[in-house]
Design a protein around this motif. Structure first.
Motif, PDB file in Angstrom:
ATOM      1  N   THR A 172       0.870  -1.146   0.070  1.00 33.44           N
ATOM      2  CA  THR A 172      -0.024  -0.142  -0.179  1.00 33.44           C
ATOM      3  C   THR A 172       0.977   1.259  -0.114  1.00 33.44           C
ATOM      4  O   THR A 172       1.609   1.341   1.061  1.00 33.44           O
ATOM      5  N   GLY A 173       0.640   1.934  -0.936  1.00 31.72           N
ATOM      6  CA  GLY A 173       1.182   3.161  -1.122  1.00 31.72           C
ATOM      7  C   GLY A 173       0.469   4.310  -0.314  1.00 31.72           C
ATOM      8  O   GLY A 173      -0.895   4.396  -0.518  1.00 31.72           O
ATOM      9  N   ARG A 174       1.230   5.266   0.371  1.00 34.45           N
ATOM     10  CA  ARG A 174       0.556   6.567   1.039  1.00 34.45           C
ATOM     11  C   ARG A 174       1.091   7.859   0.782  1.00 34.45           C
ATOM     12  O   ARG A 174       2.442   7.774   0.823  1.00 34.45           O
ATOM     13  N   PHE A 175       0.668   8.779   0.387  1.00 31.61           N
ATOM     14  CA  PHE A 175       0.969  10.116   0.219  1.00 31.61           C
ATOM     15  C   PHE A 175      -0.075  11.241   0.388  1.00 31.61           C
ATOM     16  O   PHE A 175      -1.375  10.762   0.201  1.00 31.61           O
ATOM     17  N   THR A 176       0.319  12.152   0.696  1.00 30.84           N
ATOM     18  CA  THR A 176      -0.570  13.380   0.622  1.00 30.84           C
ATOM     19  C   THR A 176       0.077  14.627  -0.160  1.00 30.84           C
ATOM     20  O   THR A 176       0.811  15.202  -0.176  1.00 30.84           O
ATOM     21  N   PRO A 177      -1.000  14.842  -1.421  1.00 28.28           N
ATOM     22  CA  PRO A 177      -0.509  15.913  -2.525  1.00 28.28           C
ATOM     23  C   PRO A 177      -0.326  17.279  -1.671  1.00 28.28           C
ATOM     24  O   PRO A 177      -1.483  17.736  -0.951  1.00 28.28           O
ATOM     25  N   ILE A 185      -3.653  10.482  -8.958  1.00 33.82           N
ATOM     26  CA  ILE A 185      -4.495   9.618  -8.014  1.00 33.82           C
ATOM     27  C   ILE A 185      -4.808  10.604  -6.685  1.00 33.82           C
ATOM     28  O   ILE A 185      -3.718  10.970  -6.271  1.00 33.82           O
ATOM     29  N   GLY A 186      -6.022  10.742  -6.357  1.00 31.16           N
ATOM     30  CA  GLY A 186      -6.155  11.573  -5.129  1.00 31.16           C
ATOM     31  C   GLY A 186      -6.460  12.944  -5.188  1.00 31.16           C
ATOM     32  O   GLY A 186      -6.215  13.563  -6.512  1.00 31.16           O
ATOM     33  N   GLN A 187      -6.502  13.745  -4.303  1.00 32.93           N
ATOM     34  CA  GLN A 187      -6.821  15.197  -3.948  1.00 32.93           C
ATOM     35  C   GLN A 187      -5.959  16.002  -3.444  1.00 32.93           C
ATOM     36  O   GLN A 187      -5.279  15.349  -2.424  1.00 32.93           O
ATOM     37  N   VAL A 188      -5.793  17.112  -3.754  1.00 35.98           N
ATOM     38  CA  VAL A 188      -4.737  18.108  -3.004  1.00 35.98           C
ATOM     39  C   VAL A 188      -5.226  18.146  -1.389  1.00 35.98           C
ATOM     40  O   VAL A 188      -6.207  18.370  -1.255  1.00 35.98           O
ATOM     41  N   GLY A 189      -4.068  18.012  -0.690  1.00 31.61           N
ATOM     42  CA  GLY A 189      -4.291  18.022   0.636  1.00 31.61           C
ATOM     43  C   GLY A 189      -4.894  16.977   1.349  1.00 31.61           C
ATOM     44  O   GLY A 189      -5.161  17.065   2.691  1.00 31.61           O
ATOM     45  N   LYS A 190      -5.072  15.954   0.752  1.00 31.98           N
ATOM     46  CA  LYS A 190      -5.955  14.975   1.621  1.00 31.98           C
ATOM     47  C   LYS A 190      -4.975  13.715   1.237  1.00 31.98           C
ATOM     48  O   LYS A 190      -4.460  13.276   0.261  1.00 31.98           O
ATOM     49  N   SER A 191      -4.789  12.815   2.490  1.00 32.41           N
ATOM     50  CA  SER A 191      -4.176  11.742   2.637  1.00 32.41           C
ATOM     51  C   SER A 191      -4.805  10.547   1.585  1.00 32.41           C
ATOM     52  O   SER A 191      -5.803  10.434   1.582  1.00 32.41           O
ATOM     53  N   GLU A 192      -3.922   9.853   0.935  1.00 30.41           N
ATOM     54  CA  GLU A 192      -4.446   8.855  -0.124  1.00 30.41           C
ATOM     55  C   GLU A 192      -3.757   7.520   0.187  1.00 30.41           C
ATOM     56  O   GLU A 192      -2.496   7.643   0.684  1.00 30.41           O
TER      57      GLU A 192
END
Length: 364
Positions: A172-177, A185-192
């Protein structure tokens, strides 16, 4: 057809990164964008070879030995090297050499000598070290195959006789843009969290910029998570010398006749025969005394090479028999191999084999 095309073809087989630090392989004279009227393949490049190229309408010479080996500060025609270079430049003839990089290449010089002797169960005598890297990267499962295929296409993931090799594990990859990111993939400022694969594959060191460039362009992420690891692994297919076995064991007299017949020799120098049958042969085309210890380590019965100095013969110390067949004689067959290689890759183009005798040593 351009000079660049011929250079690229030769460097696909024998990359310049594989040459020794003292060497000077590659394009020596000429422009890569120059159109080629014909290629003349030679073992050495001399004035006579350049004159042959002119007579045959070839404006490119591909040789094994580089005529321009040491640095020169002037071109006045004072020796054969300068005269050869002047003649080539005046006639717009591109000179290319593939020397120690071709010694190290798969099916290169020593391999071809082994083929002449019909050696079996062969392998590289001293595999090259520090020539491989490991790429590790993380990719969404949905994009894994696309990225993997792109990397394989530029030369990553080849191990010996096996291609498209890789290893992957799920996670599982985790990141916050950030506020300025442009996430795939994902949204700015939200953990994904994303289902990803961690993928490992080997690649040749000299292809690092190409491999990483391909990773960045084929990967869907704005920021690619990856790392490159230097390896101490030996590259079993790339390196110096060769060792294999004769089709059948021979006595010293049988072996002497066999070598002369297969290589067209009148005589060769050797240390004493050790009174045992001869089966395992180590060899190195050209000047190969630096590999004597490697040959002894493989428990070879004979080591075949050239350019042994008087005191170097003592180093055999009855572990094996050194056979010095001559520098030219141990390498000249590579001219035929280069000719065949280029002819196969440029079947509609004139690739000629030089008929000029360049061996500077005569037998009385």
């Amino acid at each position: 057809m351009l000079v660049h095309d011929i250079c690229s073809s030769m460097e696909t087989w024998a990359p310049l990164a594989w040459q020794e630090s003292y060497d000077n392989s590659g394009l020596l004279t000429g422009n890569r964008s120059q159109k080629v009227t014909g290629v003349l393949v030679s073992f050495d490049c001399t004035e006579a070879v350049v004159e042959e190229a002119i007579a045959k309408g070839c404006n490119m010479i591909v040789a094994h030995h580089p005529i321009l080996f040491k640095g020169i500060k002037q071109l006045t025609g004072r020796d054969y090297v300068e005269r050869t270079l002047i003649l080539a430049i005046k006639n717009d003839i591109a000179l290319y050499a593939s020397h120690t990089n071709l010694d190290h290449a798969p099916k290169g010089v020593s391999y071809q000598l082994a083929q002449k002797l019909e050696l079996q169960a062969g392998k590289v005598l001293r595999p090259m070290r520090d020539a491989l890297r490991q790429l590790t990267y993380f990719v969404p499962e949905a994009d894994a195959e696309k990225v993997r295929a792109a990397l394989h296409a530029v030369g990553a993931g080849n191990i010996g006789e096996y291609s498209a090799c890789s290893f992957s594990g799920a996670g599982t990859g985790r990141f916050t843009p950030s506020d300025t990111a442009n996430p795939t993939i994902g949204q700015v400022g939200k953990s994904e969290e994303v289902a990803e694969l961690k993928v490992d594959m080997l690649f040749p060191k000299h292809l690092e910029s190409t491999v990483l460039g391909t990773l960045f362009t084929s990967h869907p992420y704005e920021e690619v998570a990856y790392f490159v690891t230097s390896l101490g692994n030996s590259w079993q297919d790339v390196g110096a010398g060769f060792v294999g076995e004769l089709p059948q064991a021979m006595s010293s007299s049988e072996f002497t006749s066999y070598v002369k017949e297969k290589l067209g020799l009148t005589y060769f120098r050797h240390t004493p025969w050790l009174g045992k049958s001869i089966k395992r042969i180590a060899l190195c085309g050209g000047a190969g005394s630096f590999l004597l210890a490697d040959a002894i380590h493989t428990q070879a019965d004979v080591y075949i090479s050239g350019d042994f100095k008087y005191h170097e013969f003592f180093d055999a110390e009855n572990h094996l028999t050194i056979c010095d067949i001559g520098h030219y004689e141990s390498e000249v067959m590579i001219k035929d191999t280069i000719h065949e290689y280029l002819s196969n890759n440029f079947s509609t183009f004139a690739v000629l084999k030089s008929m000029t005798q360049t061996n500077p040593v005569s037998l009385a």
